[in-house]
Design an enzyme around this catalytic site. Structure first.
Site, PDB file in Angstrom:
ATOM      1  N   ARG A 164       0.840  -1.213   0.000  1.00 48.41           N
ATOM      2  CA  ARG A 164       0.000   0.000   0.000  1.00 48.41           C
ATOM      3  C   ARG A 164       0.873   1.260   0.000  1.00 48.41           C
ATOM      4  O   ARG A 164       0.567   2.257   0.668  1.00 48.41           O
ATOM      5  CB  ARG A 164      -0.930   0.037   1.216  1.00 48.41           C
ATOM      6  CG  ARG A 164      -1.908  -1.075   1.290  1.00 48.41           C
ATOM      7  CD  ARG A 164      -2.948  -1.001   0.166  1.00 48.41           C
ATOM      8  NE  ARG A 164      -3.926  -2.058   0.352  1.00 48.41           N
ATOM      9  CZ  ARG A 164      -3.774  -3.304  -0.106  1.00 48.41           C
ATOM     10  NH1 ARG A 164      -2.714  -3.647  -0.809  1.00 48.41           N
ATOM     11  NH2 ARG A 164      -4.707  -4.205   0.114  1.00 48.41           N
ATOM     12  N   SER A 238     -10.885  -0.056   3.446  1.00 48.33           N
ATOM     13  CA  SER A 238     -10.112  -0.281   4.677  1.00 48.33           C
ATOM     14  C   SER A 238      -9.602   1.053   5.210  1.00 48.33           C
ATOM     15  O   SER A 238      -8.923   1.781   4.488  1.00 48.33           O
ATOM     16  CB  SER A 238      -8.911  -1.173   4.390  1.00 48.33           C
ATOM     17  OG  SER A 238      -9.349  -2.391   3.873  1.00 48.33           O
ATOM     18  N   GLU A 333      -5.104   4.252   6.228  1.00 44.16           N
ATOM     19  CA  GLU A 333      -4.796   4.029   4.809  1.00 44.16           C
ATOM     20  C   GLU A 333      -5.192   5.211   3.922  1.00 44.16           C
ATOM     21  O   GLU A 333      -4.429   5.590   3.036  1.00 44.16           O
ATOM     22  CB  GLU A 333      -5.497   2.751   4.329  1.00 44.16           C
ATOM     23  CG  GLU A 333      -5.077   2.368   2.929  1.00 44.16           C
ATOM     24  CD  GLU A 333      -5.866   1.197   2.372  1.00 44.16           C
ATOM     25  OE1 GLU A 333      -5.657   0.073   2.853  1.00 44.16           O
ATOM     26  OE2 GLU A 333      -6.660   1.409   1.447  1.00 44.16           O
TER      27      GLU A 333
END
Ligand SMILES: Cc1cc2nc3c(=O)[nH]c(=O)nc-3n(C[C@H](O)[C@H](O)[C@H](O)COP(=O)(O)OP(=O)(O)OC[C@H]3O[C@@H](n4cnc5c(N)ncnc54)[C@H](O)[C@@H]3O)c2cc1C
Length: 342
Positions: A164, A238, A333
């Site tokens: 990520r 998320s 995130e």
């Protein structure tokens, strides 16, 4: 191209958070992107780049120019043997791109089906799901330097992809506007079925050869069962990354907390399931102040009208309790715009 003053952004982020951009431009090609950047440069305006707004938390008004990237286009730019290269405009819709590639018989994106957002945002956080990351299919991208308008090509190494993560979340943050992305796909299927939930779902597949389309369908079914649709329950997917910790720390945690959910990570490190940590702290399904933790997936925070302040307070409370209980730091995130994480 129209550069509009004072635009409400609630409809431009999947959390449906309110906030205003002092200036707002939608760019549909390279020239418009150059014009918008020049507009900001001449006036000394800070530039924020946005795709579909599915990985941002709008925490306040944006004083500069918000550029929404809507550059379309698909072109086969190289082919030979089993391989081909597909160049995509940064504003192409990612889920539609996956469907398009499958319909052409070009494989490799099936595990990444139904991830919301644009193609241009995909390299920013190196989108990933069900055992595949964008980096594995990535060839290069083209981006305009925000400060100068200069066009530059980045190959895979220069993008410094991680879990990520990429150059565009670190040293390159707020410095580049991605205009196109080139991916490498295959004409014969090379299915990636390592992810346990995907394997389990496909175990019920009728006899006969497993196709990339069947894998994509299974991924879509799993995603629909687990994740709320932002159009119904505003969310940003998320909200926290899965924390990656040293193996010794994971071992110590597993000894203290039987049932700890872990996955191997590069470099001998261990990825912990953030959803499990949050659930163990009792957050799943908690609703307060117009925000909530989803009742089926503890990693997803829902905005029910409480606004960014309530959402950030909930996120901070979750982080504090996971820190206190497990000694593990959760990293948000989504990108926060117009504010800061507490
Ligand atoms: C229901 C749901 C499920 C999700 N599931 C997943 C998942 O499984 N895996 C996963 O990895 N992510 C997932 N996400 C997160 C999201 O889908 C991805 O991060 C996606 O790539 C965001 O695309 P976007 O166009 O909406 O980006 P935005 O939210 O608009 O922007 C995200 C960031 O990228 C930057 N950016 C966007 N476009 C450009 C550009 N052209 N040039 C430069 N910078 C740019 C923005 O400045 C911002 O920092 C999910 C989100 C939702 C809502």
């Amino acid at each position: 191209m129209d550069i509009r003053p004072d635009v409400e952004l609630r409809g431009f982020n999947t959390l449906a958070l309110p906030g205003r951009a002092a200036h707002f431009a939608t760019v549909t090609d390279l020239d418009e992107a150059q014009v918008a950047l020049a507009f900001a440069r001449e006036r000394g305006l800070a530039v924020t780049v946005l795709g579909a707004g599915s990985n941002v938390v709008l925490a306040g008004d944006l004083p500069g120019l918000l550029i929404r990237v809507a550059i379309r286009g698909r072109a086969l730019v190289a082919q030979g043997g089993d391989q081909l290269e597909l160049r995509l405009g940064a504003g192409e819709d990612w889920p539609a791109t996956v469907e398009y590639s499958l319909a052409q018989g070009w494989y490799g994106l099936e595990n990444l089906a139904l991830i919301p957002g644009t193609v241009g945002a995909a390299p920013v956080q190196n989108i990933g799901a069900y055992g595949v990351e964008l980096a594995q299919r990535f060839v290069a991208l083209e981006a305009l330097e925000i400060a100068t308008g200069a066009l530059r090509r980045f190959d895979r190494g220069e993008c410094a992809f991680g879990y990520r993560d990429s150059f565009f979340k670190r040293a390159g943050r707020d410095r580049w506007l991605i205009v196109s992305v080139t991916l490498a796909l295959c004409r014969t299927p090379h299915l990636v079925l390592d992810y346990p939930a995907l394997r389990a779902a496909l175990a019920e597949h009728p006899p006969g050869p497993l196709t990339p389309a069947a894998v994509a369908a299974a991924v879509c079914a799993l995603r629909r069962a687990r994740l709320p649709d932002p159009a119904v329950l505003p969310n940003a997917g998320s909200f926290f990354e899965n924390p990656v910790v040293p193996a010794e720390q994971a071992q110590a945690l597993a000894a203290r907390f039987p049932g700890l959910v872990t996955f191997p990570a590069p470099g001998g490190r261990v990825k912990l399931a953030a959803a499990w940590l949050i659930e163990q702290c009792g957050w799943k399904g908690v609703a307060r102040d117009g925000v909530a933790v989803h009742d089926r997936q503890a990693l997803v925070l829902i905005h029910r009208g409480g606004g960014a302040r309530a959402l950030l307070a909930l996120a901070a409370a979750i982080r504090a309790s996971v820190r206190a209980h497990f000694g593990v730091e959760l990293i948000p995130e989504p990108r926060i715009l117009g504010g800061h994480w507490s």
